[in-house]
Design a protein around this motif. Sequence first.
Motif, PDB file in Angstrom:
ATOM      1  N   GLY A  57      43.149   1.353  -9.965  1.00 40.03           N
ATOM      2  CA  GLY A  57      41.722   2.152 -10.021  1.00 40.03           C
ATOM      3  C   GLY A  57      40.515   1.185  -9.773  1.00 40.03           C
ATOM      4  O   GLY A  57      40.803   0.078  -9.449  1.00 40.03           O
ATOM      5  N   ARG A  58      39.410   1.611 -10.332  1.00 43.56           N
ATOM      6  CA  ARG A  58      38.247   0.491 -10.151  1.00 43.56           C
ATOM      7  C   ARG A  58      38.406  -0.368 -11.168  1.00 43.56           C
ATOM      8  O   ARG A  58      38.653   0.176 -12.261  1.00 43.56           O
ATOM      9  CB  ARG A  58      37.092   1.625 -10.337  1.00 43.56           C
ATOM     10  N   MET A  59      38.077  -1.456 -10.827  1.00 43.48           N
ATOM     11  CA  MET A  59      37.982  -2.503 -11.967  1.00 43.48           C
ATOM     12  C   MET A  59      36.555  -3.195 -11.970  1.00 43.48           C
ATOM     13  O   MET A  59      35.826  -3.330 -11.104  1.00 43.48           O
ATOM     14  CB  MET A  59      38.782  -3.699 -11.222  1.00 43.48           C
ATOM     15  N   LEU A  60      36.105  -3.140 -13.245  1.00 40.60           N
ATOM     16  CA  LEU A  60      34.685  -3.576 -13.626  1.00 40.60           C
ATOM     17  C   LEU A  60      34.958  -5.137 -13.873  1.00 40.60           C
ATOM     18  O   LEU A  60      35.788  -5.451 -14.576  1.00 40.60           O
ATOM     19  CB  LEU A  60      34.064  -2.878 -14.758  1.00 40.60           C
ATOM     20  N   MET A  61      33.916  -5.914 -13.442  1.00 43.23           N
ATOM     21  CA  MET A  61      33.920  -7.440 -13.558  1.00 43.23           C
ATOM     22  C   MET A  61      32.316  -7.800 -14.035  1.00 43.23           C
ATOM     23  O   MET A  61      31.419  -7.206 -13.714  1.00 43.23           O
ATOM     24  CB  MET A  61      34.073  -7.811 -12.416  1.00 43.23           C
ATOM     25  N   ASP A  62      32.355  -8.733 -14.949  1.00 39.11           N
ATOM     26  CA  ASP A  62      31.189  -9.620 -14.959  1.00 39.11           C
ATOM     27  C   ASP A  62      31.269 -10.999 -14.770  1.00 39.11           C
ATOM     28  O   ASP A  62      32.425 -11.550 -15.555  1.00 39.11           O
ATOM     29  CB  ASP A  62      30.556  -9.124 -16.325  1.00 39.11           C
ATOM     30  N   ARG A  63      30.488 -11.823 -14.196  1.00 42.65           N
ATOM     31  CA  ARG A  63      30.609 -13.163 -13.653  1.00 42.65           C
ATOM     32  C   ARG A  63      29.274 -13.875 -14.168  1.00 42.65           C
ATOM     33  O   ARG A  63      28.327 -13.269 -13.835  1.00 42.65           O
ATOM     34  CB  ARG A  63      31.078 -13.400 -12.420  1.00 42.65           C
ATOM     35  N   GLU A  64      29.539 -15.318 -14.949  1.00 41.48           N
ATOM     36  CA  GLU A  64      28.188 -15.923 -14.969  1.00 41.48           C
ATOM     37  C   GLU A  64      27.904 -16.562 -13.738  1.00 41.48           C
ATOM     38  O   GLU A  64      28.616 -16.814 -12.734  1.00 41.48           O
ATOM     39  CB  GLU A  64      28.758 -17.018 -16.030  1.00 41.48           C
ATOM     40  N   ILE A  65      26.591 -16.296 -13.368  1.00 38.29           N
ATOM     41  CA  ILE A  65      25.891 -16.910 -12.340  1.00 38.29           C
ATOM     42  C   ILE A  65      25.652 -18.481 -12.391  1.00 38.29           C
ATOM     43  O   ILE A  65      25.293 -19.034 -13.484  1.00 38.29           O
ATOM     44  CB  ILE A  65      24.540 -16.267 -11.993  1.00 38.29           C
ATOM     45  N   ILE A  66      26.098 -19.275 -11.429  1.00 40.11           N
ATOM     46  CA  ILE A  66      26.186 -20.682 -11.610  1.00 40.11           C
ATOM     47  C   ILE A  66      25.277 -21.296 -10.536  1.00 40.11           C
ATOM     48  O   ILE A  66      24.893 -20.679  -9.782  1.00 40.11           O
ATOM     49  CB  ILE A  66      27.718 -21.384 -11.352  1.00 40.11           C
ATOM     50  N   LYS A  67      24.914 -22.762 -10.633  1.00 41.42           N
ATOM     51  CA  LYS A  67      23.874 -23.286  -9.565  1.00 41.42           C
ATOM     52  C   LYS A  67      24.736 -23.299  -8.230  1.00 41.42           C
ATOM     53  O   LYS A  67      25.895 -23.547  -8.088  1.00 41.42           O
ATOM     54  CB  LYS A  67      23.666 -24.504 -10.216  1.00 41.42           C
TER      55      LYS A  67
END
Length: 418
Positions: free
Chosen positions: A262-272
């Motif tokens: 099913g649907r997978m939620l993600m959060d990622r840190e923004i890098i330079k």
Amino acid sequence: MQSTFSLSTAPITVSAFGLVFSVSLFAWICCQRKSSKSNKTPPYKFVHVLKGVDIYPENLNSKKKFGVDDKSEAKSKSAMPKNSLHLDLENRDLNGNFPKTTSKMQSSPDPENSSSKHFSEKKKDSVSPDSLKSTTSLSSEEKQDKLGTLFLSLEYNFEKKAFVVSIKEARGLPAMDEQSMTSDPYIKMTILPEKKHKVKTRVLRKTLDPAFDETFTFYGIPYSQIQDLTLHFMILSFDRFSRDDVIGEVLIPLAGTELSEGRMLMDREIIKRNVRKSSGRGELLISLCYQSTTNTLTVVVLKARHLPKSDVSGLSDPYVKVNLYHVKKRISKKKTHVKKCTPNAVFNELFVFDIPCEGLDDISIEFLVLDSDRGSRNEVIGRLTLGSSAEGTGGEHWKEICEYPRRQIAKWHMLCDG
């Protein structure tokens, strides 16, 4: 005598009754309008039709929001508080953002996959209250190094053989506009390694916590190829005077990602962004406009950035000299005001030059960025020449203003040694 009195009072009675009826009708209409406004259905999420791929329209029901079916909607109303991460469009502010409350992250961000088992298996990628507390408890120095967090979800539709990417929101972005201390963020997304699918979100004005809530559906991608793909997100801030500022990037390799559940939620840190920084003498932002009817050239010196250290204190006091040449002979000169102690100067100064000949074939313009020094001769920080014979961006910029007269065109240019 009595009949005469009754006939004379009859029109008065009818007019009074008509007045009361009109007032009642007006009040009823106002109440209906007010109730209809309060019960107005919130707008749908953005669903994009992509060029170069087969697109099938999504079925939308006016009684429900996009992406939420009847069963999940009933579950979400009973089991999920209204201020959860699932994008409640009724609670947006004027910029399209959601209120900054820590409680809205405490429950499942997606009502379609709200089971605790599903998110416990994907604890790395899910949003947890602990991760939110850690971001809110950062010191001021750590916040300056942080470029924010990107929230998204991935899903594969096996019936339509479609790969679905939903860009939810970004939080804690840095301010790219030093005057208003805000940004105008948007996101470009590319599917690597082929780079066939390139999409971007809309620009959200003056916010550091943009809620995009945009869904991109890619058809024709087999599920067996998902493991070989990498998602590249470029977070930018719109700048109407020049090329947009790059805030950072996010790379998500899909190897090992299991979307069959099913649907997978993600959060990622923004890098330079992993690019070579502008080295050497810095850069200069110039805007040019050629008026063929009046035979004039309008030059706007907008900004300078990444200027080298010229002073003992480590900062320079830059200003710009503008020289106009006709067949290698200087015929006019201008200069901007001095900006004190900054490697990133904002000038925003306009100059208008009269062209002594028809066309710009024999015309060139020189920009000298200098460091103001009262005690000695001003040192040249960098030099830029624009003209038909100039190389690189200088020649390209000149060609554009010749092809598109009466249009103001701005570009960044690398400065050369003086």
